[in-house]
Design an enzyme around this catalytic site. Structure first.
Site, PDB file in Angstrom:
ATOM      1  NE  ARG A  34      -4.072  -2.129   1.805  1.00 13.78           N
ATOM      2  CZ  ARG A  34      -3.991  -3.291   2.452  1.00 13.78           C
ATOM      3  NH1 ARG A  34      -3.020  -3.500   3.317  1.00 13.78           N
ATOM      4  NH2 ARG A  34      -4.876  -4.236   2.233  1.00 13.78           N
TER       5      ARG A  34
ATOM      6  CD  GLU B 159      -0.676 -10.650  16.783  1.00 10.87           C
ATOM      7  OE1 GLU B 159      -1.465 -11.013  17.662  1.00 10.87           O
ATOM      8  OE2 GLU B 159      -0.933  -9.756  15.953  1.00 10.87           O
TER       9      GLU B 159
END
Length: 179
Positions: A66, A103
């Site tokens: 992005r 994560e």
């Protein structure tokens, strides 16, 4: 900063609860990209910020993927070049790469070894800062190339995840903040 312009951008960010996993509130910029007036306003606001903050920038570096959407129009407005920081295996020629923790696992970013020269001044852009791992890795790549990171710049910051703390002494700017 004009509150009306900022509201025009904020109004084009939508939320999706429990995506991509339960408990996550996903901030989606797709409506912002679809609205030419809101997108132009976004680039105007980012340009205004960078012109006020930095008299000299050599490159905008965008994070896959992005950052590739906001970086090139911003670089064009500033009359400077744009460089890619991609996921591993997507760039030809000699590259520098770095692994970093996510994560649930690890990821790798890379940049072409000749993307920037030592001492050049770079602003790194992306759409969102969450835990800060990807942005930190991009900064480390720039350090390896001996470039000077002037700032990390994002549209959205998720404040509760404290990602900006991972950037330590590197200046950071977010246009919109969410708890």
């Amino acid at each position: 900063m004009n509150e009306e312009r900022l509201r025009r951008v904020r109004d084009r960010v939508r939320s999706f609860p429990d995506f991509p996993v339960p408990g996550v509130l996903f901030r989606d910029i797709s409506p912002l990209l679809k609205d030419p007036v809101a997108f132009r306003t976004l680039i105007d606001l980012l340009e205004d910020h960078l012109r006020a903050a930095f008299p000299k920038i050599d490159f905008i570096a965008g994070l896959d993927s992005r950052g590739f959407l906001i970086g090139p129009p911003l670089a064009q407005r500033l009359g400077i070049g744009f460089v890619l920081i991609r996921k591993k295996g997507k760039l030809p020629g000699p590259t520098e790469s770095i692994s970093y923790a996510l994560e649930y696992g690890t990821a790798e970013l890379e940049i072409q070894s000749d993307a920037v020269e030592p001492g050049q001044k770079v602003v790194i852009v992306d759409d969102l800062l969450a835990t800060g791992g990807t942005m930190w890795a991009a900064c480390e790549l720039m350090k390896r190339l001996k470039a000077e990171v002037l700032e990390c710049l994002v549209i959205i910051e998720l404040k509760l995840l404290k990602g900006s703390e991972k950037l330590k002494s590197i200046p950071f700017y977010s246009l919109l903040q969410y708890d």
